[in-house]
Design an enzyme around this catalytic site. Structure first.
Site, mmCIF file in Angstrom:
data_model
loop_
_atom_site.group_PDB
_atom_site.id
_atom_site.type_symbol
_atom_site.label_atom_id
_atom_site.label_comp_id
_atom_site.label_asym_id
_atom_site.label_seq_id
_atom_site.Cartn_x
_atom_site.Cartn_y
_atom_site.Cartn_z
ATOM 1 N N SER A 77 -93.607 -6.034 -5.074
ATOM 2 C CA SER A 77 -93.659 -5.390 -6.391
ATOM 3 C C SER A 77 -92.494 -4.423 -6.560
ATOM 4 O O SER A 77 -92.052 -3.803 -5.589
ATOM 5 C CB SER A 77 -94.952 -4.596 -6.530
ATOM 6 O OG SER A 77 -95.988 -5.439 -6.927
ATOM 7 N N ASN A 90 -99.044 -11.388 -12.603
ATOM 8 C CA ASN A 90 -98.776 -10.182 -11.835
ATOM 9 C C ASN A 90 -100.032 -9.317 -11.733
ATOM 10 O O ASN A 90 -100.843 -9.280 -12.652
ATOM 11 C CB ASN A 90 -97.679 -9.383 -12.542
ATOM 12 C CG ASN A 90 -97.175 -8.243 -11.712
ATOM 13 O OD1 ASN A 90 -96.573 -8.455 -10.670
ATOM 14 N ND2 ASN A 90 -97.433 -7.015 -12.160
ATOM 15 N N ASP A 95 -94.506 -11.698 -7.573
ATOM 16 C CA ASP A 95 -93.970 -10.680 -6.662
ATOM 17 C C ASP A 95 -95.041 -10.143 -5.702
ATOM 18 O O ASP A 95 -94.722 -9.440 -4.755
ATOM 19 C CB ASP A 95 -93.263 -9.540 -7.421
ATOM 20 C CG ASP A 95 -94.187 -8.632 -8.203
ATOM 21 O OD1 ASP A 95 -95.423 -8.728 -8.076
ATOM 22 O OD2 ASP A 95 -93.665 -7.786 -8.973
ATOM 23 N N ASP A 96 -96.309 -10.467 -5.936
ATOM 24 C CA ASP A 96 -97.381 -9.899 -5.116
ATOM 25 C C ASP A 96 -97.657 -10.713 -3.847
ATOM 26 O O ASP A 96 -98.603 -10.418 -3.122
ATOM 27 C CB ASP A 96 -98.673 -9.791 -5.940
ATOM 28 C CG ASP A 96 -98.502 -8.889 -7.151
ATOM 29 O OD1 ASP A 96 -98.093 -7.735 -6.964
ATOM 30 O OD2 ASP A 96 -98.746 -9.353 -8.282
ATOM 31 N N SER A 154 -98.546 -11.262 -16.787
ATOM 32 C CA SER A 154 -98.927 -10.031 -16.090
ATOM 33 C C SER A 154 -100.321 -9.634 -16.545
ATOM 34 O O SER A 154 -100.631 -9.685 -17.732
ATOM 35 C CB SER A 154 -97.936 -8.909 -16.397
ATOM 36 O OG SER A 154 -96.620 -9.319 -16.076
#
Ligand SMILES: *[C@@H]1O[C@H](CO)[C@@H](O)[C@H](O)[C@H]1NC(C)=O
Ligand SMILES: *[C@@H]1O[C@H](CO)[C@@H](O)[C@H](O)[C@H]1NC(C)=O
Ligand SMILES: *[C@@H]1O[C@H](CO)[C@@H](O)[C@H](O)[C@H]1NC(C)=O
Ligand SMILES: *[C@@H]1O[C@H](CO)[C@@H](O)[C@H](O)[C@H]1NC(C)=O
Ligand SMILES: *[C@@H]1O[C@H](CO)[C@@H](O)[C@H](O)[C@H]1NC(C)=O
Ligand SMILES: *[C@@H]1O[C@H](CO)[C@@H](O)[C@H](O)[C@H]1NC(C)=O
Length: 325
Positions: free
Chosen positions: A61, A137, A29-30, A170
């Site tokens: 994010s 993440n 998501d970054d 993550s």
């Protein structure tokens, strides 16, 4: 699904083919330009896997499982860290590497675009993705609250919904960094996360026979790395089996002296009911706060276990035209 024993026998017969190269869809998501995902792209390829990276054009994010697709070209200020010019198409690949894609949508939509559009284009119409790897993440994603909130988790559970085995990674270190800041140091936090990600993927590759699913239908894995970086001495955290609940945090709000809401995170029984999972396993929130890597197996079957739902269902029977018991 073969039993573990049958899988091991199959591998024994296959002998030299023990280490299987997966077809991996890598997302996060970054953004496609983040240091963690690029270090992991390099490490997974070096281990012999075929990797297509398809990730959001810009930081995404906190989008959870939101599904948003682009209907315009790239708008100002362009791709994350200046990685894509304004006006560029809504998806595309690196000019030097057609396995390295951006998609200007949410993480869940990026994963689906990777599965449905990029996979056949790059790997061939009949190629399958063995495993979706999301992350690592920038920041930890422990407990049920972050499970639903994180875009990296969203891309992971969206892939599982589609029937594709998926693992979210993550890293507690939340620094948002461009891939252009990556160093050659093995203790660079992005390289540590990439190496551990590759270890876990290789461990699964070692026990997966060709043509077998990596994980059962509806099942994924969430992995949380502890803090890496100058303010941590942790460089070699052991892997520890965990469950998602146990010490998990949720937000509370109060109003501060300046009249604005203030958030605090607390452990509540509501987020730690321990309804599912292996009871003796420790919570991932606690384990990854030490120098350990938590590994939680999750399912997207949200029905409550029969033992806790039965009384409620019986109480509601009159509603369905039955007399209560
Ligand atoms: C996107 O860019 C292409 C190429 O410059 C252009 O032809 C097209 O009209 C643009 N589409 C939109 C919706 O702005
Ligand atoms: C893909 O599979 C279909 C159905 O089996 C087959 O007709 C087609 O030729 C295959 N395509 C390729 C490129 O192998
Ligand atoms: C996978 O198997 C290879 C070959 O036996 C071995 O060298 C390697 O250590 C294994 N990796 C993991 C992560 O289990
Ligand atoms: C997180 O990593 C960055 C480099 O990626 C480093 O500058 C930062 O100090 C690290 N954070 C901690 C708390 O160590
Ligand atoms: C790292 O280790 C050194 C030496 O053992 C110690 O002085 C320091 O407090 C440790 N730092 C952290 C963040 O644990
Ligand atoms: C869930 O398990 C944790 C230990 O991991 C325990 O501290 C907690 O009290 C349990 N919660 C409930 C509601 O039993």
């Amino acid at each position: 699904m073969l039993s573990s024993f049958a899988r091991l026998c199959a591998l024994f017969v296959l002998g030299a083919q023990l280490a299987l190269g997966f077809n991996i869809l890598l997302t996060n998501d970054d953004s496609w330009a983040s240091a963690n995902i690029r270090a992991t792209y390099t490490a997974l390829k070096a281990a012999g896997h075929t990797v297509i990276l398809v990730a959001p054009a810009v930081q995404n994010s906190g989008q959870g499982g939101r599904f948003q697709i682009p209907d315009v070209n790239i708008t100002a200020p362009g791709g994350e860290f200046g990685s894509i010019p304004v006006g560029a198409p809504p998806f595309g690949h690196d000019i030097n590497d057609n396995h390295l894609w951006y998609f200007n949508g949410t993480p869940g939509a990026s994963a689906v675009f990777g599965l449905d559009v990029v996979r056949p284009m790059i790997l061939g119409e009949n190629a399958t993705i063995d495993l979706v790897v999301a992350g690592p993440n920038e920041g930890g994603n422990t407990g049920p609250w972050l499970f639903t909130l994180s875009g990296t988790m969203g891309a992971t559970y969206t892939s599982v919904y589609r029937g594709v085995p998926a693992i979210a990674f993550s890293a507690a270190n939340g620094t948002h960094r461009s891939f252009t800041t990556l160093t050659d140091s093995p203790t660079d936090p992005a390289n540590l996360a990439a190496a551990l990600t590759t270890n876990l993927v290789n461990a699964l590759a070692n026990v997966t026979a060709p043509g077998q699913r990596v994980l059962p239908l509806g099942v994924g894995i969430g992995v949380n790395f502890p803090l890496f970086g100058p303010r941590s001495n942790c460089t070699d955290p052991p892997f520890t089996l965990t469950r998602i609940t146990g010490g998990a945090l949720v937000p509370t709000l109060s109003v501060g002296k300046d009249g604005f809401p203030v958030e605090n995170e607390i452990v509540t029984p509501g987020v730690n009911p321990n309804l599912s999972g292996v009871p003796i396993l420790p919570g991932e929130t606690i384990i990854s706060s030490e120098c350990q890597t938590s590994v939680s197996v999750f399912a997207v079957d949200y029905d409550a276990p029969a033992a806790v739902s039965q009384d409620i269902q019986i109480a509601l029977l009159p509603l369905f035209g039955h007399s209560s018991l």
